[in-house]
Each structure stands twice: as structure tokens, then as C-alpha cells.
Write a protein that holds these residues in place. Structure first.
Motif, PDB file in Angstrom:
ATOM      1  N   THR A  27       0.826  -1.213   0.000  1.00 18.75           N
ATOM      2  CA  THR A  27       0.000   0.000   0.000  1.00 18.75           C
ATOM      3  C   THR A  27       0.854   1.253   0.000  1.00 18.75           C
ATOM      4  N   ILE A  28       1.917   1.263   0.802  1.00 18.05           N
ATOM      5  CA  ILE A  28       2.826   2.414   0.856  1.00 18.05           C
ATOM      6  C   ILE A  28       3.405   2.685  -0.527  1.00 18.05           C
ATOM      7  N   ALA A  29       3.805   1.643  -1.234  1.00 13.07           N
ATOM      8  CA  ALA A  29       4.345   1.816  -2.588  1.00 13.07           C
ATOM      9  C   ALA A  29       3.273   2.300  -3.552  1.00 13.07           C
ATOM     10  N   GLU A  30       2.086   1.747  -3.449  1.00 11.63           N
ATOM     11  CA  GLU A  30       1.000   2.112  -4.365  1.00 11.63           C
ATOM     12  C   GLU A  30       0.579   3.569  -4.238  1.00 11.63           C
ATOM     13  N   VAL A  31       0.653   4.129  -3.034  1.00 10.45           N
ATOM     14  CA  VAL A  31       0.226   5.525  -2.873  1.00 10.45           C
ATOM     15  C   VAL A  31       1.333   6.517  -3.206  1.00 10.45           C
ATOM     16  N   GLY A  32       2.523   6.016  -3.558  1.00 12.52           N
ATOM     17  CA  GLY A  32       3.545   6.906  -4.102  1.00 12.52           C
ATOM     18  C   GLY A  32       4.762   7.178  -3.245  1.00 12.52           C
ATOM     19  N   PHE A  33       4.905   6.514  -2.119  1.00 12.24           N
ATOM     20  CA  PHE A  33       6.128   6.699  -1.338  1.00 12.24           C
ATOM     21  C   PHE A  33       7.289   6.012  -2.045  1.00 12.24           C
ATOM     22  N   ASP A  34       8.494   6.523  -1.780  1.00 13.96           N
ATOM     23  CA  ASP A  34       9.703   5.972  -2.383  1.00 13.96           C
ATOM     24  C   ASP A  34      10.521   5.149  -1.400  1.00 13.96           C
ATOM     25  N   ALA A  35      10.352   5.453  -0.105  1.00 20.26           N
ATOM     26  CA  ALA A  35      11.222   4.854   0.899  1.00 20.26           C
ATOM     27  C   ALA A  35      10.446   4.572   2.186  1.00 20.26           C
ATOM     28  N   ILE A  36      11.008   3.664   2.969  1.00 20.79           N
ATOM     29  CA  ILE A  36      10.462   3.375   4.292  1.00 20.79           C
ATOM     30  C   ILE A  36      11.614   3.246   5.268  1.00 20.79           C
ATOM     31  N   PHE A  37      11.292   3.345   6.540  1.00 24.89           N
ATOM     32  CA  PHE A  37      12.235   2.956   7.581  1.00 24.89           C
ATOM     33  C   PHE A  37      11.473   2.142   8.596  1.00 24.89           C
ATOM     34  N   CYS A  38      12.201   1.285   9.322  1.00 22.76           N
ATOM     35  CA  CYS A  38      11.532   0.345  10.217  1.00 22.76           C
ATOM     36  C   CYS A  38      12.341   0.145  11.484  1.00 22.76           C
ATOM     37  N   GLY A  39      11.746  -0.571  12.418  1.00 22.96           N
ATOM     38  CA  GLY A  39      12.443  -0.960  13.630  1.00 22.96           C
ATOM     39  C   GLY A  39      13.260  -2.215  13.375  1.00 22.96           C
ATOM     40  N   SER A  40      14.121  -2.529  14.316  1.00 21.54           N
ATOM     41  CA  SER A  40      14.961  -3.713  14.174  1.00 21.54           C
ATOM     42  C   SER A  40      14.150  -4.977  14.436  1.00 21.54           C
ATOM     43  N   GLY A  41      14.731  -6.094  14.100  1.00 16.73           N
ATOM     44  CA  GLY A  41      14.110  -7.368  14.387  1.00 16.73           C
ATOM     45  C   GLY A  41      13.438  -8.034  13.208  1.00 16.73           C
ATOM     46  N   LYS A  42      13.094  -7.258  12.204  1.00 16.02           N
ATOM     47  CA  LYS A  42      12.438  -7.834  11.025  1.00 16.02           C
ATOM     48  C   LYS A  42      12.985  -7.215   9.747  1.00 16.02           C
ATOM     49  N   VAL A  43      14.240  -6.814   9.798  1.00 11.41           N
ATOM     50  CA  VAL A  43      14.842  -6.088   8.681  1.00 11.41           C
ATOM     51  C   VAL A  43      14.929  -6.954   7.428  1.00 11.41           C
ATOM     52  N   SER A  44      15.254  -8.210   7.594  1.00 11.83           N
ATOM     53  CA  SER A  44      15.371  -9.091   6.426  1.00 11.83           C
ATOM     54  C   SER A  44      14.049  -9.178   5.665  1.00 11.83           C
ATOM     55  N   GLU A  45      12.963  -9.411   6.393  1.00 12.12           N
ATOM     56  CA  GLU A  45      11.638  -9.488   5.766  1.00 12.12           C
ATOM     57  C   GLU A  45      11.258  -8.159   5.122  1.00 12.12           C
ATOM     58  N   VAL A  46      11.445  -7.070   5.850  1.00 14.62           N
ATOM     59  CA  VAL A  46      11.070  -5.748   5.334  1.00 14.62           C
ATOM     60  C   VAL A  46      11.919  -5.388   4.120  1.00 14.62           C
ATOM     61  N   SER A  47      13.205  -5.681   4.183  1.00 13.99           N
ATOM     62  CA  SER A  47      14.097  -5.373   3.060  1.00 13.99           C
ATOM     63  C   SER A  47      13.652  -6.102   1.800  1.00 13.99           C
ATOM     64  N   SER A  48      13.338  -7.365   1.942  1.00 14.90           N
ATOM     65  CA  SER A  48      12.887  -8.165   0.795  1.00 14.90           C
ATOM     66  C   SER A  48      11.585  -7.625   0.217  1.00 14.90           C
ATOM     67  N   LEU A  49      10.626  -7.332   1.087  1.00 14.04           N
ATOM     68  CA  LEU A  49       9.334  -6.805   0.622  1.00 14.04           C
ATOM     69  C   LEU A  49       9.485  -5.408   0.007  1.00 14.04           C
TER      70      LEU A  49
END
Length: 152
Positions: A27-49
Motif C-alpha cells: 500500500t505504501i508503494a502504491e500511494v507513491g512513497f519511495d522509501a520506508i524505515f523500520c524498527g529492528s528485528g524484522k529487517v530481512s523481511e522488510v528489506s525483501s518486501l
């Protein structure tokens, strides 16, 4: 990262937290954002997605609820330092160049210590060895941030 273009980013944790991560990133990508930041602990999953949806994972925020222990002479302070070093490793393993970290939590005035500055120095050395920049966040505890800045 898209070169030559200003990027618009958003916090993954604060944006639609009730929605599963996979759907949230889409959804974040679809509405036009280019980047995200996240908390630690799930970086591998978030990076892949993020890559899957054309988003740049700009930074990771380190845990901060126990960050005040970094300044105290206790085993728990060493544990917090180890946790922060694991966050650096998580960033390095997923090509995230920035780890954001608080230096203090809370509004009770406590003097910074040499031990705390030494622990942060070890964290920054570890991060440099892994190619990760640690951005020290300017939240409460300005005297702790100044203490680190003046010594490092």
C-alpha cells in the motif's frame, strides 16, 4: 534508490500498524512513497518486501526502551550494547546503511558517564567496521548527546 530525485519516505511502524507488513508495504508503494524505515528485528523481511515493491529501505531504528542502561555500570548495559551491535549486523546483512539510535530515554536528569561514552564508542567502531552509520537521535537527554559528541 532513485538517483536525482527527492524521495518521500514513511515509518513502517507508525503507518497503518493494524495492517500486516506485506500489505502495508504494498500500500505504501502504491500511494507513491519511495522509501520506508523500520524498527529492528524484522529487517530481512522488510528489506525483501521493500525491494519487491520498488521501495528503498532507508534506515532502521534501534530498540530504545533500555538505552539508559548504556550509561550504567551493570551487566544490563553490556547486554544493551550487544543488542545494538546485533542491530548493526542486521543492517549490514541487508544493505541498510543507517541505524538510528537514541542515546537516552526519559526526562529524569542523570549525569552521563565515561562508561556510557565508551560503550557508544564501541558501538560506533563496530558499525564503521560493518559499513553502517549510526545516527544518534536528538531526543531528550541532550546532555548525553553532547557528552558523546564532545568525547568522540
Amino acid at each position: 534508490m532513485k538517483s536525482g530525485k527527492r524521495q518521500l519516505g514513511i515509518s513502517l511502524e507508525l503507518c497503518m500498524p493494524e495492517i500486516p507488513v506485506r500489505e502495508r508495504i504494498k500500500t505504501i508503494a502504491e500511494v507513491g512513497f519511495d522509501a520506508i524505515f523500520c524498527g529492528s528485528g524484522k529487517v530481512s523481511e522488510v528489506s525483501s518486501l521493500a525491494k519487491e515493491h520498488g521501495l528503498f529501505l532507508q534506515s532502521v531504528h534501534a530498540p530504545f526502551k533500555r538505552i539508559d542502561r548504556m550509561w550504567k555500570d551493570s551487566e544490563e548495559g553490556d547486554d544493551v550494547l550487544s543488542e545494538l551491535c546485533r542491530c548493526v549486523d542486521e543492517c549490514a546483512e541487508n544493505s541498510v546503511n543507517i541505524l538510528v539510535s537514541h542515546v537516552w530515554i526519559g526526562f529524569v536528569p542523570v549525569e552521563p558517564t565515561e562508561l556510557g561514552a565508551e560503550r557508544f564508542s564501541r558501538l560506533l567502531d563496530h558499525a564503521a567496521s560493518r559499513g553502517v552509520t549510526v545516527a544518534l537521535e536528538n531526543t531528550e537527554g541532550e546532555n548525553h548527546l553532547e557528552y558523546i559528541r564532545d568525547r568522540l
